[in-house]
Motif scaffolding. Structure first.
Motif: not given
Length: 380
Positions: A277-286, A288-295
């Motif tokens: 479970i990680t923090i990503i940089k979303s294209p919308v400028g915020l 976001g917390r998501a589950i790591k995967g290939k994408f």
């Protein structure tokens, strides 16, 4: 569900959650999850179990069929939202049905109007400050209650002050979303782990911020924390120790049979470890917390998926600079294509180890709530 049934089933009677004229016997709001994770199926199941079920309006028109959606996205979204509200209410057996409409959506205003016209019981509005929300209510349509979603006492006070001065209206409830929530977060990257940003602290802020407005309204403004709440003991803490009216939970409801996501989406929660479970940089400028995967790994490696914007979903997204289309990624994930998308999740998603029914989940949470209450009474 009657009080008598609750006492018989759970050994105690948890407090009901009242928002305006609506009363849910279970003090839990199921958080709205897009794209297509919480539609009528999940929302109606939660409402039948005694909680408040919530439909997410984000890109809801895509479920009308892609040909229909791309011909007129706004019309498809409006039609689909009304259809989902009607379907949820028909299956809810008198339970409470809300909708979550993000301020950041390009069609925020017409979707709100559609929710009023469809007589959604409550509109929850976040991902921005819903300053104009009361003014979107069509004349004579007084059924729907309004609840902004905020991440600070300052934001809650700003909204309440504007609503009161411009519309002579005050929030019917306020949801406080902390930094442990899944999806897009209302915090800068450097504030996510800060002590002052933690849910317990910002919840106290919002409770204090609402007190002057409660005096003006002559009524309580229920404050409802969200983000990282996982167990019935957590629910007990926020209601009985902090004075909240109830809680909002989203992550726990993904791994239910009734959740509207495909099975691989739900299984991603079950397979996830804490490190996934990680923090990503979303294209919308915020963030976001998501589950790591290939994408997500491909994005982190700098790989880009050039695209033309065909969804026009978010005001803040500049597709010319974005490495991928977040709408397409979330739609793919909802359909189970995790190689071409990713799964948003709260910080505690890794703790989930099986799929259960909504009723089983509610029973587990309320049993834990009653245990915490009993233990507290025995200590005092």
């Amino acid at each position: 569900m009657t009080s008598e049934q609750k006492i018989k089933k759970w050994s105690c009677e948890p407090p009901s959650l009242k928002i305006g004229q609506f009363e849910a016997p279970v003090p839990i709001i199921q958080g709205g999850m897009g794209v297509g994770i919480s539609l009528a199926g999940l929302a109606s199941a939660v409402a039948r179990a005694g909680g408040i079920g919530v439909i997410s309006a984000a890109l809801i028109g895509i479920f009308e069929g892609e040909a229909v959606f791309f011909k007129d996205p706004r019309a498809a979204n409006i039609r689909a939202l009304k259809k989902q509200i009607a379907l949820a209410k028909s299956k809810a057996k008198g339970g409470v049905i809300g909708v979550n409409i993000m301020v950041a959506l390009t069609d925020f205003e017409p979707l709100c109007v559609a929710a009023f016209e469809a007589e959604a019981d409550i509109i929850f509005a976040g991902a921005g400050l819903p300053m104009t929300l009361p003014g979107l209510r069509p004349k004579g349509m007084d059924h729907t209650r309004l609840a902004p979603i905020v991440s600070s006492g300052r934001a809650a006070a700003l909204i309440a002050k504007r609503w009161l001065s411009k519309y002579n209206y005050l929030p019917d409830a306020v949801v406080v979303e902390g930094p442990k929530a899944g999806g897009h977060l209302g915090f800068s990257y450097d504030k996510i782990d800060a002590k002052e940003s933690q849910l317990e602290n910002i919840t106290r802020e919002v409770i204090e911020a609402m007190k002057p407005f409660e005096d003006k309204a002559g009524r309580k403004i229920p404050v409802i924390p969200a983000g990282g709440i996982y167990t019935g003991r957590d629910i007990y803490f926020y209601i009985n120790k902090l004075g909240c009216a109830g809680v909002q939970m989203a992550t726990r409801f993904v791994a239910t049979y009734e959740c509207d996501a495909a099975l691989p989406f739900k299984e991603a929660y079950i397979k996830a470890t804490q490190e996934d479970i990680t923090i990503i940089k979303s294209p919308v400028g915020l963030p976001g917390r998501a589950i790591k995967g290939k994408f997500i790994e491909a994005v982190e490696q700098g790989k880009k998926s050039p695209y033309k914007c065909i969804y026009h979903c978010l005001k803040t997204c500049d597709y010319r600079k974005a490495p991928y289309c977040i709408a397409a990624a979330l739609i793919n994930a909802q359909r189970g294509r995790l190689d071409a998308g990713f799964v948003f999740a709260g910080s505690n998603a890794y703790r989930i180890d099986k799929i259960v029914s909504v009723q089983e989940l509610i029973d587990e949470l309320m049993t834990e709530y009653c245990e915490a209450l009993r233990e507290d009474q025995e200590r005092s």
